[in-house]
Design a protein around this motif. Structure first.
Motif, PDB file in Angstrom:
ATOM      1  N   VAL A   1      43.561  25.483  38.240  1.00  0.00           N
ATOM      2  CA  VAL A   1      44.020  27.027  38.852  1.00  0.00           C
ATOM      3  C   VAL A   1      43.798  27.109  40.166  1.00  0.00           C
ATOM      4  N   TRP A   2      44.585  27.397  41.142  1.00  0.00           N
ATOM      5  CA  TRP A   2      44.361  27.487  42.645  1.00  0.00           C
ATOM      6  C   TRP A   2      44.349  29.195  42.913  1.00  0.00           C
ATOM      7  N   ASP A   3      43.580  29.364  43.841  1.00  0.00           N
ATOM      8  CA  ASP A   3      43.906  30.656  44.460  1.00  0.00           C
ATOM      9  C   ASP A   3      43.308  30.519  45.804  1.00  0.00           C
ATOM     10  N   ALA A   4      43.779  31.760  46.589  1.00  0.00           N
ATOM     11  CA  ALA A   4      43.469  31.607  48.226  1.00  0.00           C
ATOM     12  C   ALA A   4      42.071  32.012  48.295  1.00  0.00           C
ATOM     13  N   SER A   5      41.216  32.547  47.565  1.00  0.00           N
ATOM     14  CA  SER A   5      39.914  32.978  47.975  1.00  0.00           C
ATOM     15  C   SER A   5      39.136  31.805  48.202  1.00  0.00           C
ATOM     16  N   ASP A   6      38.254  31.785  49.192  1.00  0.00           N
ATOM     17  CA  ASP A   6      37.230  30.982  49.361  1.00  0.00           C
ATOM     18  C   ASP A   6      35.934  31.045  48.777  1.00  0.00           C
ATOM     19  N   GLU A   7      35.724  32.246  48.011  1.00  0.00           N
ATOM     20  CA  GLU A   7      34.684  32.471  47.055  1.00  0.00           C
ATOM     21  C   GLU A   7      34.497  31.690  46.249  1.00  0.00           C
ATOM     22  N   LEU A   8      33.434  31.037  45.973  1.00  0.00           N
ATOM     23  CA  LEU A   8      33.032  30.112  44.897  1.00  0.00           C
ATOM     24  C   LEU A   8      33.015  30.729  43.556  1.00  0.00           C
TER      25      LEU A   8
END
Length: 166
Positions: free
Chosen positions: A93-100
C-alpha cells in the motif's frame, strides 16, 4: 511436393496474472473496497481459508493506516498492489506521506493503535520502502504450495469499486 498440415495444437488456457494494482480514494471506506478487490483476486487464484482471511485483515490495516497518514497531505489517493508468486502473497500500500508507521504498545482496553501489532503478528514479514514521493508499506504471507500454478479463473464478477492502475 506435398505439404502436410500438422494437427492443431491444443490451445493453452490463459493464466490470470498473479498480480493486480489499483488506486483508492483517501476515504475511510477504502479499506472495505480494498478487501473486496482482494477477495476477487484470491478467488481467481484459488487461495482461500485462513491465509485468505489473514490477507484481508492485513490489507485492511495497511489501507486504513495509509488513509490516515494521507489525510493531511494533498494527494487524493492511495495505491494498492497485490501479488502472488512462489507460495507467497505480497500486499503493498502506497501513500504520499513520508511519515513512517509506528508500532504502538497499546493497553488492552484501547480501541485504536493495534494495526501494526496485528500486521506484525499475522505477516511472515513486513516493512516500508521509501521513494521520492512517499512510501510503500508491505506485508507478506505464506499462502500455500509454492509449486502450485495459477489456475484458470473461476467465474466471478469484477469488483465494482476498485479502479485500475496505480
Amino acid at each position: 511436393m506435398s505439404t502436410r498440415a500438422r494437427p492443431a495444437a491444443t490451445r493453452l488456457t490463459p493464466v490470470p496474472p498473479a498480480a493486480a494494482a489499483f488506486r483508492l480514494p483517501v476515504d475511510p471506506r477504502s479499506a472495505g473496497q480494498a478487501r473486496k478487490a482482494l477477495r476477487h483476486h484470491l478467488q481467481i487464484w484459488h487461495l482461500d481459508g485462513e491465509p485468505a482471511h489473514a490477507a484481508q485483515l492485513l490489507l485492511s490495516e495497511l489501507v486504513t493506516n495509509a488513509v490516515q497518514a494521507q489525510a493531511s497531505d494533498a494527494a487524493p489517493e492511495v495505491g494498492v498492489r497485490i501479488a502472488w508468486a512462489d507460495g507467497r502473497l505480497r500486499l503493498e500500500v502506497w501513500d504520499a506521506s513520508d511519515e513512517l508507521p509506528v508500532r504502538n504498545d497499546v493497553e488492552e482496553d484501547e480501541e485504536c493503535g493495534r494495526g501494526l501489532v496485528l500486521v506484525d503478528a499475522l505477516a511472515g514479514g513486513w516493512g516500508v520502502d521509501r521513494d521520492g514521493t512517499g512510501k510503500t508499506v508491505w506485508a507478506e504471507l505464506t499462502v500455500g504450495d509454492a509449486s502450485a500454478p495459477c489456475r484458470a479463473p473461476a467465474p466471478a464478477a469484477a469488483p465494482e469499486a476498485a479502479p485500475h492502475g496505480p
